[in-house]
Enzyme design. Structure first.
Site, PDB file in Angstrom:
ATOM      1  CE1 TYR A 280      -5.104   1.800   4.166  1.00  0.00           C
ATOM      2  CE2 TYR A 280      -3.484   0.680   5.522  1.00  0.00           C
ATOM      3  CZ  TYR A 280      -3.910   1.132   4.294  1.00  0.00           C
ATOM      4  OH  TYR A 280      -3.137   0.914   3.205  1.00  0.00           O
TER       5      TYR A 280
ATOM      6  CB  VAL B  92      -0.112  -5.827   4.212  1.00  0.00           C
ATOM      7  CG1 VAL B  92      -1.396  -5.307   4.785  1.00  0.00           C
ATOM      8  CG2 VAL B  92      -0.213  -6.083   2.738  1.00  0.00           C
TER       9      VAL B  92
ATOM     10  CE1 TYR C  26      -4.625  -1.119  -4.488  1.00  0.00           C
ATOM     11  CE2 TYR C  26      -5.301  -3.436  -4.463  1.00  0.00           C
ATOM     12  CZ  TYR C  26      -4.950  -2.278  -3.790  1.00  0.00           C
ATOM     13  OH  TYR C  26      -4.918  -2.270  -2.414  1.00  0.00           O
TER      14      TYR C  26
ATOM     15  CB  SER D 257      -0.951   0.018   1.198  1.00  0.00           C
ATOM     16  OG  SER D 257      -2.001  -0.889   0.981  1.00  0.00           O
TER      17      SER D 257
ATOM     18  CE  LYS E   7      -3.741   0.776  -1.048  1.00  0.00           C
ATOM     19  NZ  LYS E   7      -4.477   0.400   0.183  1.00  0.00           N
TER      20      LYS E   7
HETATM   21  O1  DON Z   1      -4.965  -4.724  -1.528  1.00  0.00           O
HETATM   22  C1  DON Z   1      -4.337  -5.337  -0.683  1.00  0.00           C
HETATM   23  O2  DON Z   1      -4.899  -5.992   0.182  1.00  0.00           O
HETATM   24  C2  DON Z   1      -2.820  -5.253  -0.678  1.00  0.00           C
HETATM   25  N1  DON Z   1      -2.312  -5.377  -2.010  1.00  0.00           N
HETATM   26  C3  DON Z   1      -2.340  -3.970  -0.096  1.00  0.00           C
HETATM   27  C4  DON Z   1      -2.937  -3.678   1.239  1.00  0.00           C
HETATM   28  C5  DON Z   1      -2.043  -2.935   2.142  1.00  0.00           C
HETATM   29  O3  DON Z   1      -0.842  -2.856   1.985  1.00  0.00           O
HETATM   30  C6  DON Z   1      -2.710  -2.391   3.336  1.00  0.00           C
HETATM   31  N2  DON Z   1      -1.781  -1.708   4.178  1.00  0.00           N
HETATM   32  N3  DON Z   1      -1.434  -1.852   5.280  1.00  0.00           N
END
Ligand code: DON
Length: 304
Positions: free
Chosen positions: A239, A257, A191, A64, A67
């Site tokens: 978040y 993540v 994405y 993420s 982003k």
């Molecule tokens: O969309 C997802 O679930 C992952 N590719 C990215 C989510 C993420 O990194 C959330 N952050 N903490």
């Protein structure tokens, strides 16, 4: 202020001894296999110096954190028009929550929760092949980091494509509300690949310098947009853990993540930390603790 290299070495030593390291993300199979005993911190200062400690030359999945880069590209391309499709308020819910989206007619709360980030990617895709957007994203990140050795890990992207049912649900729901312009599979493909960009902690700290707003650093977006991206990082970058991060660290940050966090000390430095174990909100546990210590020991909190 004590010597920065000594502060970083001290923090890395404290983190190496931490008994509780959190758990790596396991909903993306490729990420579950990463060794949780790793830790890195890197600081790229406004004057061009950079200091690192720990495993700062090891690549990890930025997830993420990507982003931030797609948001910068989208604001450059669409300007304020972007806000007709996505909000600018913290969600108070998990990054992958679907709850608010029905209440709010398919318009995500902010560009950092998954639904919002999928809209941002959809907006810059604008009918082009995902390959072209990913090329533009890599060019942006490589220019920011002044380093061409930054790539997408195809097996991480594939691993998430095969298991990303929540993201598919979010994308199709938004498409049903007319808030996704491309076929959901295309926007999601782009994405999943942007999340699979791999960087070292040192590369990520260098790439983040475009958000520092200091003379002599890469200027990839205007100073006004830099301020706005930092505001969104502060209020929404973690978040439902954003309030806690602002309270503990006092700096804008964006987590992923994969265990990475990009943190900006406006006018001073771009900071990257990485440790794969996550806390309950899906943000790096030791990464957060490390930047909390760094902010305290440098006095860099924006709140003084
Ligand atoms: O969309 C997802 O679930 C992952 N590719 C990215 C989510 C993420 O990194 C959330 N952050 N903490």
């Amino acid at each position: 202020m004590p010597h920065l290299p000594a502060i970083l070495e001290e923090i890395a030593a404290e983190m190496a001894a931490a008994p509780e390291r959190g758990r790596p993300a396991d909903y993306i199979p490729e990420l579950a296999a990463v060794d949780p005993n790793q830790f890195a911190i890197s600081v790229a200062l406004a004057d061009g110096q950079q200091f690192s400690a720990g495993d700062a030359a090891t690549k990890f999945s930025i997830q993420s954190v990507s982003k931030v880069f797609t948001l910068a590209i989208a604001l450059g391309r669409l300007g304020d028009q972007l806000w007709t499709r996505v909000g600018r308020e913290p969600s108070g819910l998990a990054f992958n929550s679907i709850l608010q989206l029905e209440h709010e007619q398919g318009r995500p709360r902010n560009p950092f929760i998954n639904a919002g980030a999928i809209v941002v990617t959809d907006a810059i895709l604008a009918g082009h092949a995902p390959r072209e957007l990913l090329g533009e994203l890599l060019r942006f990140i490589r220019t920011a980091a002044e380093d061409d050795d930054i790539h997408i890990n195809e097996s991480v992207a594939r691993s998430e494509s095969e298991t990303g049912h929540r993201n598919m649900a979010l994308a199709h729901f938004m498409r049903a509300h007319g808030n996704l312009l491309n076929p959901p599979e295309m926007s999601l493909g782009a994405y999943f690949h942007q999340c699979a960009v791999e960087m070292t902690t040192a590369q990520l700290a260098r790439a983040g310098r475009f958000l520092v707003n200091a003379p002599g650093l890469p200027h990839l977006v205007s100073a006004t947009r830099v301020r706005r991206i930092n505001a969104l990082m502060m209020t929404c970058g973690h978040y439902d853990g954003s309030g806690d991060f602002a309270y503990r660290v006092g700096l804008p940050g964006k987590s992923g993540v994969g265990g990475g966090i990009l943190v900006i000390a406006p006018g001073r430095a771009s900071i990257a930390v990485w440790s794969p174990g996550l806390n309950a909100q899906g943000n790096s546990k030791l990464g957060t603790e490390a930047v909390e210590l760094l902010a305290r020991r440098t006095g860099w909190s924006v709140f003084g």
